[in-house]
Structure formats: C-alpha cells, structure tokens
Motif scaffolding. Sequence first.
Motif, PDB file in Angstrom:
ATOM      1  N   PHE A  40      65.675  45.027  37.375  1.00  0.00           N
ATOM      2  CA  PHE A  40      64.076  44.512  37.531  1.00  0.00           C
ATOM      3  C   PHE A  40      63.355  45.597  36.677  1.00  0.00           C
ATOM      4  O   PHE A  40      63.404  46.734  37.434  1.00  0.00           O
ATOM      5  N   HIS A  41      62.568  44.933  35.929  1.00  0.00           N
ATOM      6  CA  HIS A  41      61.212  45.811  34.757  1.00  0.00           C
ATOM      7  C   HIS A  41      60.158  44.862  35.359  1.00  0.00           C
ATOM      8  O   HIS A  41      59.933  44.339  35.341  1.00  0.00           O
ATOM      9  N   TYR A  42      59.570  46.421  36.018  1.00  0.00           N
ATOM     10  CA  TYR A  42      58.316  46.276  36.433  1.00  0.00           C
ATOM     11  C   TYR A  42      57.029  47.158  35.889  1.00  0.00           C
ATOM     12  O   TYR A  42      57.311  48.106  35.234  1.00  0.00           O
ATOM     13  N   ASN A  43      55.815  45.570  34.897  1.00  0.00           N
ATOM     14  CA  ASN A  43      55.214  46.947  34.347  1.00  0.00           C
ATOM     15  C   ASN A  43      53.388  46.849  35.116  1.00  0.00           C
ATOM     16  O   ASN A  43      53.985  46.031  34.750  1.00  0.00           O
ATOM     17  N   GLY A  44      53.241  47.546  35.762  1.00  0.00           N
ATOM     18  CA  GLY A  44      51.975  47.258  36.563  1.00  0.00           C
ATOM     19  C   GLY A  44      51.059  47.660  36.155  1.00  0.00           C
ATOM     20  O   GLY A  44      49.904  48.905  36.299  1.00  0.00           O
ATOM     21  N   HIS A  45      50.620  48.072  34.225  1.00  0.00           N
ATOM     22  CA  HIS A  45      48.988  48.539  34.061  1.00  0.00           C
ATOM     23  C   HIS A  45      48.329  47.579  33.979  1.00  0.00           C
ATOM     24  O   HIS A  45      46.962  48.651  33.846  1.00  0.00           O
ATOM     25  N   GLY A  46      48.114  46.493  34.584  1.00  0.00           N
ATOM     26  CA  GLY A  46      46.767  45.880  35.380  1.00  0.00           C
ATOM     27  C   GLY A  46      46.818  45.566  36.217  1.00  0.00           C
ATOM     28  O   GLY A  46      46.123  44.908  36.381  1.00  0.00           O
ATOM     29  N   VAL A  47      47.499  45.965  36.855  1.00  0.00           N
ATOM     30  CA  VAL A  47      47.507  46.423  38.177  1.00  0.00           C
ATOM     31  C   VAL A  47      47.122  47.417  39.172  1.00  0.00           C
ATOM     32  O   VAL A  47      47.323  48.467  38.737  1.00  0.00           O
ATOM     33  N   PRO A  48      46.361  47.937  40.533  1.00  0.00           N
ATOM     34  CA  PRO A  48      46.672  48.978  41.187  1.00  0.00           C
ATOM     35  C   PRO A  48      47.703  49.280  41.623  1.00  0.00           C
ATOM     36  O   PRO A  48      49.370  48.949  41.051  1.00  0.00           O
ATOM     37  N   LYS A  49      47.841  50.795  41.791  1.00  0.00           N
ATOM     38  CA  LYS A  49      48.571  51.632  42.288  1.00  0.00           C
ATOM     39  C   LYS A  49      49.621  51.297  43.225  1.00  0.00           C
ATOM     40  O   LYS A  49      48.574  50.589  43.818  1.00  0.00           O
ATOM     41  N   PRO A  50      51.076  51.760  43.190  1.00  0.00           N
ATOM     42  CA  PRO A  50      51.743  51.678  44.396  1.00  0.00           C
ATOM     43  C   PRO A  50      51.046  51.856  45.837  1.00  0.00           C
ATOM     44  O   PRO A  50      50.227  52.746  45.760  1.00  0.00           O
ATOM     45  N   THR A  51      51.149  51.252  46.853  1.00  0.00           N
ATOM     46  CA  THR A  51      50.786  51.900  47.960  1.00  0.00           C
ATOM     47  C   THR A  51      51.339  52.655  49.146  1.00  0.00           C
ATOM     48  O   THR A  51      52.710  52.702  48.261  1.00  0.00           O
ATOM     49  N   ILE A  52      50.873  53.788  49.226  1.00  0.00           N
ATOM     50  CA  ILE A  52      51.834  54.569  50.228  1.00  0.00           C
ATOM     51  C   ILE A  52      52.905  53.871  51.476  1.00  0.00           C
ATOM     52  O   ILE A  52      53.382  54.294  52.809  1.00  0.00           O
ATOM     53  N   ASN A  53      52.496  52.133  51.651  1.00  0.00           N
ATOM     54  CA  ASN A  53      53.304  51.428  52.282  1.00  0.00           C
ATOM     55  C   ASN A  53      54.164  51.340  52.089  1.00  0.00           C
ATOM     56  O   ASN A  53      54.937  50.399  52.301  1.00  0.00           O
ATOM     57  N   GLY A  54      54.412  51.196  50.187  1.00  0.00           N
ATOM     58  CA  GLY A  54      55.296  50.769  49.401  1.00  0.00           C
ATOM     59  C   GLY A  54      55.235  49.239  49.213  1.00  0.00           C
ATOM     60  O   GLY A  54      56.277  48.381  49.509  1.00  0.00           O
ATOM     61  N   GLU A  55      54.058  48.963  48.589  1.00  0.00           N
ATOM     62  CA  GLU A  55      53.735  47.825  47.523  1.00  0.00           C
ATOM     63  C   GLU A  55      53.310  47.889  46.876  1.00  0.00           C
ATOM     64  O   GLU A  55      53.064  48.833  46.183  1.00  0.00           O
ATOM     65  N   ILE A  56      53.733  46.872  46.005  1.00  0.00           N
ATOM     66  CA  ILE A  56      53.405  47.207  44.493  1.00  0.00           C
ATOM     67  C   ILE A  56      52.883  46.008  44.522  1.00  0.00           C
ATOM     68  O   ILE A  56      52.301  44.839  45.494  1.00  0.00           O
ATOM     69  N   TRP A  57      51.720  45.494  43.153  1.00  0.00           N
ATOM     70  CA  TRP A  57      50.901  44.242  43.296  1.00  0.00           C
ATOM     71  C   TRP A  57      51.156  43.688  41.972  1.00  0.00           C
ATOM     72  O   TRP A  57      51.630  43.683  41.141  1.00  0.00           O
ATOM     73  N   VAL A  58      50.890  42.130  42.599  1.00  0.00           N
ATOM     74  CA  VAL A  58      51.104  40.923  41.113  1.00  0.00           C
ATOM     75  C   VAL A  58      49.440  40.356  41.996  1.00  0.00           C
ATOM     76  O   VAL A  58      48.316  41.155  42.238  1.00  0.00           O
ATOM     77  N   PHE A  59      49.142  39.057  41.577  1.00  0.00           N
ATOM     78  CA  PHE A  59      49.036  38.244  41.219  1.00  0.00           C
ATOM     79  C   PHE A  59      48.758  37.522  42.321  1.00  0.00           C
ATOM     80  O   PHE A  59      49.538  36.387  43.012  1.00  0.00           O
ATOM     81  N   ASN A  60      47.186  36.064  42.401  1.00  0.00           N
ATOM     82  CA  ASN A  60      47.248  35.542  42.954  1.00  0.00           C
ATOM     83  C   ASN A  60      47.240  33.639  41.948  1.00  0.00           C
ATOM     84  O   ASN A  60      47.843  34.555  41.182  1.00  0.00           O
ATOM     85  N   LYS A  61      47.160  32.781  42.678  1.00  0.00           N
ATOM     86  CA  LYS A  61      47.676  31.729  41.686  1.00  0.00           C
ATOM     87  C   LYS A  61      46.790  31.463  40.461  1.00  0.00           C
ATOM     88  O   LYS A  61      46.043  31.388  38.958  1.00  0.00           O
ATOM     89  N   SER A  62      44.866  31.611  40.974  1.00  0.00           N
ATOM     90  CA  SER A  62      43.902  31.647  39.966  1.00  0.00           C
ATOM     91  C   SER A  62      43.617  33.300  39.837  1.00  0.00           C
ATOM     92  O   SER A  62      42.232  33.030  39.222  1.00  0.00           O
ATOM     93  N   TYR A  63      44.639  34.185  40.103  1.00  0.00           N
ATOM     94  CA  TYR A  63      44.008  35.488  39.262  1.00  0.00           C
ATOM     95  C   TYR A  63      43.095  36.463  39.898  1.00  0.00           C
ATOM     96  O   TYR A  63      42.327  37.379  38.658  1.00  0.00           O
ATOM     97  N   THR A  64      42.610  35.893  41.005  1.00  0.00           N
ATOM     98  CA  THR A  64      40.939  36.589  41.484  1.00  0.00           C
ATOM     99  C   THR A  64      41.172  37.303  41.858  1.00  0.00           C
ATOM    100  O   THR A  64      40.373  38.568  42.694  1.00  0.00           O
ATOM    101  N   GLN A  65      42.690  37.600  42.780  1.00  0.00           N
ATOM    102  CA  GLN A  65      42.952  38.676  43.834  1.00  0.00           C
ATOM    103  C   GLN A  65      44.369  39.224  43.350  1.00  0.00           C
ATOM    104  O   GLN A  65      44.546  39.034  42.659  1.00  0.00           O
ATOM    105  N   TYR A  66      44.488  41.081  43.719  1.00  0.00           N
ATOM    106  CA  TYR A  66      45.876  41.038  43.852  1.00  0.00           C
ATOM    107  C   TYR A  66      46.426  41.376  44.508  1.00  0.00           C
ATOM    108  O   TYR A  66      46.244  41.228  45.887  1.00  0.00           O
ATOM    109  N   ILE A  67      47.640  40.364  44.800  1.00  0.00           N
ATOM    110  CA  ILE A  67      48.616  40.352  45.870  1.00  0.00           C
ATOM    111  C   ILE A  67      49.779  41.447  46.415  1.00  0.00           C
ATOM    112  O   ILE A  67      49.586  41.966  45.314  1.00  0.00           O
ATOM    113  N   PRO A  68      49.439  42.288  47.460  1.00  0.00           N
ATOM    114  CA  PRO A  68      51.181  42.851  47.502  1.00  0.00           C
ATOM    115  C   PRO A  68      52.069  42.154  47.324  1.00  0.00           C
ATOM    116  O   PRO A  68      51.608  41.250  48.418  1.00  0.00           O
TER     117      PRO A  68
END
Length: 1272
Positions: free
Chosen positions: A145-173
Amino acid sequence: MSGELEIPFLNDAHEDEDEAGEWDLLIAFNELRHREKIQGSKKVAQTWRMKERMKTVSVALVMCLNVGVDPPDVVKTSPCARLECWIDPLSSQKALESIGANLQKQYERWQPRARYKQSLDPTVDEVKKLCSSLRRNAKEERVLFHYNGHGVPKPTINGEIWVFNKSYTQYIPLSVYDLQTWMGSPSIYVYDCSNAGIIIELFRQFSLQRESELESTLNGSSARFGGPAPAVSSVRNCIQLAACGAAELLPMNPELPADLFTSCLTTPIKIALKWYVLQNTGKLVPKVTLDLVDKVPGQLNDRRTMLGELNWIFTAITDTIAWNTLPRELFQKLFRQDLLVASLFRNFLLAERIMRSYNCTPMSSPRLPPTYQHPMWQAWDLALDICLRQLPTLLEDENAQFHHSPFFTEQLTAFQVWLSYGSEKRNPPEQLPIVLQVLLSQVHRLRALDLLGRFLDLGPWAVSLALSVGIFPYVLKLLQSSARELRPLLVFIWAKILSVDSSCQTDLVKDNGHKYFLSVLADPYMPAEHRTMAAFVLAMIVNDYKQGQEVALQGNVISICLEQLSDSSSSLRQWLALCLGKVWSSFDNARWCGVRDRAHEKMSILLNDPCPEVRASAVYALGTFISVSDRSDQANNIDLGVGMMLASVGSDGSPLVRKEVVVALSALVHQFESQFSNAVVQWMEEEKQKEKSAMVTGEVLGGWNLVSGSTGLQSSSSNTSFGGSISSNDSFSGEGSTMKRTYSNSTLTGTTFSSVYLTVWKVLVQLATGPHKEVVDMAKQIVNTFKLKASLSARPTYMIQNPKSSYSAPSSPSNTAPIHSTPPQNHIQEENVHLTPGNHMKRDHSSPHLSSKGNSYTNPYPRNKKLITDRNPGMIHEEDSRSLTSGLVTTEFFEWSCRHFAQPLMRLADEQDPESSSHHRRDFRFLRNANVRQEAKEEQLRAGFNRLDVEVFVNKNQGVPTAIKFHPYECHVGVADKDGVCFWDWEQGTKINYIYNENLKNTKISAMDFINPHDESLLLCGTDDGAVRIWRNYLTEGYDGKELVSAFQAISDLIPTVRRAGLVLDWEQESGMLLASGDVRIIRIWDSQRETKVQDIPTGAESCVTSLASDSCGRSLLIAGCGDGTVRLFDRRLAQSECRVMTLREHNRWVVKVHLQKGSEGNIVSASNAGDIKFWDPRFTESVRTLNLAPGITALELHKHADVLACGSLNQFIGVYNTSGDNLSTIKYHEGFLGQRIGAANCMAFHPHKVKLAAGSTDSFISVYSTPIKRS
C-alpha cells in the motif's frame, strides 16, 4: 681443559635412533580415528533458508495530490519542491494520470510481475474496495500500500490519514485501524507525507488492540461451544516505511523532487546522482551539473555500462551495510524473503542518508538501526567520483572508452586481507555480501570463488554466515557453467556447503546439479582431491534421498565409482566406497545394477586396503549391499557371498573396521533370521560336545599340552579364529541329564549355506568377546538376541531321559546350571557362575575344551565371556521379548567421515604450524628429551665399573608386578599387575595414578610398553589372552581419565602350556611395527599405521616364544627366545618358508631374555633360567662368549647404552654385572634401619637412558636402584 678426558661413547659410529631427528620420528596411533570419537557433527539448525518465501503480488498506489490546491495545514515555501515521480504536476491537465503511470513504472522496475492498481485522489469507499480486492486476490501473499499524501492534511494524532469526498470539496479521514482490516496480513505500507511517523506509532497500538479483541472473542466462543480456539491471524506481520518522523515536515527544497522519499525508494541511482551534485563533494568533479547527470549513459540492468555499474555497486554497498548492521534474523526477513521488500529496504538506507541531510528522519517498522554514517557510504562516494569524472568526456566523445570502477577489485583485496587474519572470534568480514555480487561478473568470478572457498574453509560457522548472506542461489546457478577452471572451486565450495547443510541435496537434484559432480568425478584429468570432493557431494545427494539415488543411478554413478576403486588416493577410495554404499542403500535398482557390474567383487579388494578408513568404507558399502527386500535365490546367494567377505575381516586390527563389520553382519543375520537361529542351536551343540571331549592327554617337548578333541593344536597363522577361543555358554534346565535337541533345517539350501551361517555367527561371537568395549557391546547386542531366540525356539523340543539326575552333582565342572528356585539374573555376566546342589555359588574358569578328569589344565585366558544370563526355561521375561527385536546396531562412521569436509582443509595442521601452541609444546618436549639423553651420557660411560645398588625408591604395589617399564623422558615408572597399571613418580616417591586395563577375568597383563615416548605418550598393554589395548591420558586421575585409543587381538589360538609365556611383545617406534608372539607357533607382525597384520613368521619350535628382540634400523633381523632353550633368528625380508635363517641351541632350558645390541657390530645376548648368559655373533651358530651365573634366573635386563646388565634370582637377590662378567653389585636387602630381604624379582627394567634399574618382586614391592649419587 687438559685435565678432562674424552671417552668415546658406546657405538658412537652408529648413533642410536634416539639421537636421530625426533621431528621425523613416527608418531603412532595419532590419526583422527584415534584422537576423536567416531560420531558426526552436532546438527545446528540452519536459519538461512526462509521457512516461507513471500512475494508481493499486489500493489495499491494511492495518490492524494489534489493538483493545484495546497492542504490547509502546510505552508509551502516559494519556490517549493514540485516534482512528483519526476513530473511537474502543473505541466499538463492529465498530470495526475501521468504521475500515477510513472510511479507504477518505477515500481515495476523492482517487481515487474505484480498486479498494480492505481487510485488517484480516491474516496474512502474506493480505498476500501481497492484494498479488499487486492487482499482477496493475493490470498496469503504480501500486498503493498503506497500512500502519497502531498495534497491532503497531515495524519492526525488519532491515527487517521486523509482522502477526499466524491466532489473533492472535503477532506475525509480514513482510520488506519480500518486500513488494517482491509489490507490484512502480510502487508507493506509506504507513507510519503509529512508527520508520517505518527502512523507507525499508532499502527502498532491498533495491532495490539485488534489482537487482544480477537483473542477475547475467540476464547469466549471456545468456552461456549467447546473445543480449542482457532489461532489468531497476526496483523503485526506488516512492514511500514515512513518518510519522516511524527513531528517533521517533508523537505521543500526546489532543487529536490516533492516526493523525495518515493524517489529514493523507486529511483535510487537517479536521486543519488542529483544529491551528490548538490553536495559540496560534487566540487571534486566541477563539470558535472544536475542536467548532466540525467544523461548518464547505459541501462540499469547492464553492468557493462556506467549506469548499470553504478546500480551494481549500489546494490552491493547497501546489502553490505544491512548485513553488517542488522540482526541476522531481521536481515533474512527484510533482505532475502521478498525481492520487492529487499529492494525497497536497500533503497530505504539511501533515503535515510539523503533525507537526514534535510532534517528528516525516515522511519520503519521493524525499526532499523541508523546506517547513514556507515563507512561503506564513503566507498559509494568514491565510486561516484570515479564514474562521474568520466561523464563529460564520454558525452563529448562517442569513441571514448568507459573505465570500470576498481570498487570490486579493491573490496576483494580487503576480503583477502581479512582472510589472512580471520577467525571465528573476530567480527565477520563486512565484504562478504560484495563477494556474492562479484560472482555475477565473469571478470572477477574466478578470484571471488577462490576467496569464497578460503572463507568457507574456516569452519561450519563461516559456511553458515555465507548461507545467511545469500550465497546459495549464486553458487547453484554457477553449476550451469561449463568453464573448466571453475570446477575445482565449485566442487570445493559445494563440499563445504553440504558438509554443514545436507538439505541442499533437494535443490541440487531439482536443478540437475548432480550432473556437474558426476562429470567432475568421471574426469580423469581432475586431481584426486577434487574427485574426492565430487564423490562426497554425490554421496550427500543420495544420502537417504530416493530421488537423489534415482538421478545418480541414471547418471551411471556406480560404473564411474567402480572404475576408480584402484586409485592411489586413499581419501578418494574411501569416498567412492561410501558413495556406492549410499547409492544402493535400500534401493534395489541400484543394487542389481551393482550386481551386473560385479560391484561386490570389486569392492572386496578394498577389504585389504592399507588404510583403515578405506577398509571401513568398503565394509560399510558391502553392508548396505545386502538386500532388504528381494529374497530371491540369486539375492540370497549374493548376500551370503557378501557375508563371507565380511567374515574375513572380523579380526581386523582397527576397531573402526570391526564396528562396521558388526553393523554389516547384523543386517545379514536379520535378513536370514530363522537360518541363523538354527545355526546358533547347532553351534551350541558343537560347543557342548567339545567341552565333553576336551581333555589334556600328555605333554611334548617345550611345554605344549596335547589336548584331545579340541582345536588346541591348530595352526595359529589363520586370519580368523573360530575354534578354541569361543564357547557357547548356554545353560538350560536339567543340564545334568542327557538331552536331545531337534530343530528344522528345511530353510537351508544345503551344507554350503549352513557353513556360511555358522561361520558368520562365529565371527560375531568372536567380536563379542574382543578387547574393544564398543565393538563388544555392539556384537553382544546381536549375539544375545539370537542366543535368546535359539534358546526359546529350542525349549519345546527337549526330551529329558533321566529326570532324576537334575539335582545330582556332576562328576566334573561344566558350563551348565541346574534348575533352582532363585529368580533369574537380568544382567550380562562377565564370567560363568554355577549353582551347585549345595546352593553355593562358584566361578568357573575352566577351558571349554578341558575336562577336570585326569591331567586337567585350567585355561588362564578363556574367551568365553558370558553372553546371556542363565534363565529358567519355563519363563519368558518381558525383557526377553523386547530383546528379540533389538539386535540392529548402527554407527556414525559415515557422519564422522563427513566431518572432515566441515573442518579446515587448507590450513596447516597444528603440528606443522610453527606458530601453534601444540608445535611449541612439541618443541619443548624434544628439547627436554635431548637434555635427558645428554645428561645420561656420563652415567652410561661410568656404569661398567660403578656400583648400582643405591635404592632411590621403594614402595609396595597394590598387586604382584608382572611387567615394569621406565618412561624414557619423564620421571615415572609403570608397573603392571594382573588387572591394571600403576604409575609411580620414582624421584618424588609418590603414586601418580592407577588405571584398570579392562581385560577379561582370569587374564593378566604380560607385556607393557610406552608408544611415542618422545612426544605425547600412549600406554600399550598386552594380556596373556593375546589382546592388546592402547591407552591415552593414563596419568589422569579418575576412572574416566584414561581413553582407549585402540584395541585388537594381536594373536589368537593360544596353545595351553604347563608354563605360560603369555603375550610377548616388542614395539618398534621407528617403523611403527608391533611384534607379537607367546604361546603360539608364530611371530605376528602388525603395522600400526595400517592397523593390520603384515606378516606371520612360523617359529618352527615345539614350544612357546618367551622373548623377542629386533633391529628396526634396516637389518630386518628378528630374534626369538623359546621355552625349549633355542634362540631363533629370522629375516623378515624373506618368504615365510625361508625366513628362519638360524637356530642357536646352546641353552637347554627356558630362555629368559634375548637382546640385540645396537650398531652393526652388536651381538645377540641371550640368557636362560639355568644361569648361563651367552653372547652371539649373528653370523655364526656358536656363541662367542658365555657368562655362567647362579641358576634360577627369573629375569634379566641389559642397558641399551651402558655396559651393565642385571639378573633377578629365585634366591631373592639381584646381581648387577658388566658384559665382561664382573660383579658390580649384589642387592639382597631393602635399604633402611631394618632393611628386609627383597623378594624374588619376576620383572625388571633399565631406564632407556639413565643408569637406573627398576625391579618388581613377588612380594609386590617395587624398587628403583641407581649408581652412587654425586655430591655437589
């Protein structure tokens, strides 16, 4: 000084052998078979072979770039790093797709066969679907599993990485906990984002939490439904790589790519070149720019080009850093289990070095120690310097030639330097992984293989290290090479590998590697040393491996081996025999192929080989040649023929050979179990008949007893003794009555087969009563088993004709025991124990061939040890039934032979290495010896006119002395009694040690000597039953201190006499020959190096031999004094019928001593117990001089170098004379205030150099006498 006189030394023109170079003097019984136990190496579990090979079969490339939109929690610099996968995201509208495709290509460089799936700017559901699908398809294999997160917020202290919603209007943990669920295990994660380290920390917590939840759930269900809980699938079997620490941001240097971590992992050479130029070190090659490094010529997979060579060097260096830094188990897991994982971790080491220079600390799980400052990186920088310095010229001039880097040559030199001083105690050579890389290059391959072989030769630890670093696939592939110059090196390397890890046989057969070694073995131009190794490798390939036996048989291994059995190399002959033995072991196809090639007949020649190891190997091969399944008439004929071959070596001088004979014959007797049971019954009957008919009827000249109905007068020159020395020792109920035994012989095909069974059985009984305990124990196991079977099978057919006589006292002792109510003994007795009707126990020492009637004779050396215990025939005990199937015996001879290849072969032996401690100890001993000889010379010169009656030592021995001997160079004297030898320090007056000789009951030690007295001494003890035992560590206190080096039956078929000479020995240190005679009609010569009989010389006398003397320095003269008063001279060089050259007949009574003076002018000196001492010129039959001393001489000794002799008398005195007959001293009393009268001396010995006399008397006192001590 003018006042000193130079007195010439006796026989100075012919210097004694003691003065010769001791470095060249033979050291007998000092081979490996004598110095170590015959057992294989301890098997060490090999960890180099991965229990489960893994492969990364699926790769998820998740790219969260959101091109054109920066994440809200990262403030980027201007200018800023922009390149993703070496593509500018703003360069086109489809940049995201191009970046994804490029990343896939970069990964395919390392794992082209994996299944790749891209997920560009995905949603949570898309990631879930992707991961679940890949896990489902991968099954138990690894998913990346290769994850490039240069276009999303940093990982959270709760152990979450970020992706997008379908319309790319929100960052989804996206929770890492959920990601673990979808990805499963095993998996590898690559996180290329800021604060990536926080994911690794939380990932571990989630893993532990998940496992705890699963265990509690499963335990609960197990308690409800019963049964064991299923194993929890580990989610910790995951690997993670993170670009930076938990509180670190990725570098934003515009000269670097934005995905610097990914670039290091997937395009290491390209980023390494760019980083090199960006560093200050790049100024060493000022013409090279960032644009120029993109033009480095060549392909990554072509090592002949600049780019390919750099990639090759990089792989070698990173492998080396990892191997030298990581624990072995972790190295195996990360760098040898999975090709893609190995590549990523090699590149991760570069990422750590580069990113740390930009204040980023890449992290991993499992965690690696820091490697960014490892010294090997300097070698990488140097390689870059050398290559890039040529870059401008190569780009400008198309005809310019690329000069390859000296990196591998220099590393091989460093490895060679390490080998010059390397050992197991030092750190392993850090260049070992580089040596493996060099094997890929034809230019360096020969040197690399040579150095690798030298490394493997250091010992099993070196082989294990090389296997752990990954040598195996390299050397396996090289077996496909046809280069002749590689053959010796590869054969050596494979011999070393298989000696440590025999499981490699399956890989060799799978890759047809056996054909390589068959061709080497069949090559007549290959040196014998390398053919020996090829034979060893083939033996390991077929060892307990049916497929290996089949492919070797197809390769004509049997005919190849048989053609070379006459080779001059003993090691080759040994391994050819062992290889054949392994090929046809439990494999009938190979056995019948051997039959067609007359393999057993050709192999029988090796039974007389000069080398004991070869003879043992031949016995081993013939033992496995005995069929275990085919019972046709032809197979039976062959097996019994082999049995007769093996029987012929039952009396071999080497215990190594005799052990293999026992094992081989055990296979034969178990194949013909019923026939041998019948033969045992027949043998018991024969022995009983002999016991009844044996009787002494008279006496002839010289002291022989005439024994009727026995084999007592058989010739002693036969190779194997079956007759008078073996007794059945069976006992049944009602022995006092006349009994008949009936048994069926329907399974035998004729009298010939019956005689084979009987002959083989007698050999086993002989081995079960021999002098070597290990051989005896093995043979007893078989003999006891079959005697018990014979006893049980014969009991129902007994017909008691006179039952009243069951308790009647027999008229003469017999080897029987009546029925008695006492419980049976459950142990093996060492002698016969009889229960008389009076319920008294008595020991039976009578000969099995002699009756107590008439002129009875008690045999002092019976070979009839009790082999099974007397039992009540009506009772079958539990241990009886168990022993019926326990007759199979084994040895570790093959495994012991394999140990040779696991030990260093190129290194000098310690004795030959002038720097070794053993060489220094030997040098010290030889200097000490020279000093002893030099200091004794003055004593020797004065001895002819000096008193010899100063008692410097006296003590009472624990037994009556039968033989006494000074050690030539140490201050102890050995005193033999009936059962053992006591050692006394005659200078200090103290007892050092006492050892038991472990001879049979009713035998006694009659001869003793020191072997190798100039070096590490051994003790030779001969007993009057003809057995010889040789001991090491005889001065070490405690029962376990001594160690039996060898034991054999020096003479057999001893003839009973009224007065016994016992076993008479003469040891020749210079030639390694042992002369043996005594109560026999021959003089047998044994070669200690071959451990075999080399000559039987008939004495031609009707009496025993009482004394032996020989000249081992070239005259080939052998002198025997006999009980009839004759002195017989033999020339060993002549044929058996002509070797007796002279008989001297002037003595009329028992010859006490014969002595041969040293030098060409030396006379023969003989003495009889009538008191006459005669001096003979070997050229004439008449004596040249006679000394008439007092009659009743019991012992006589002459000093080797001094003009002095001593004789002991029955009249309790010792007379000391010179050779002119002058009485120098008469010793009658022990010294002291109330000195008592000395006993009759029955053994005496002069010190070989000093003028000291030791005497042992019948009252158990031992004394040492000296010339008057000079007062300083």
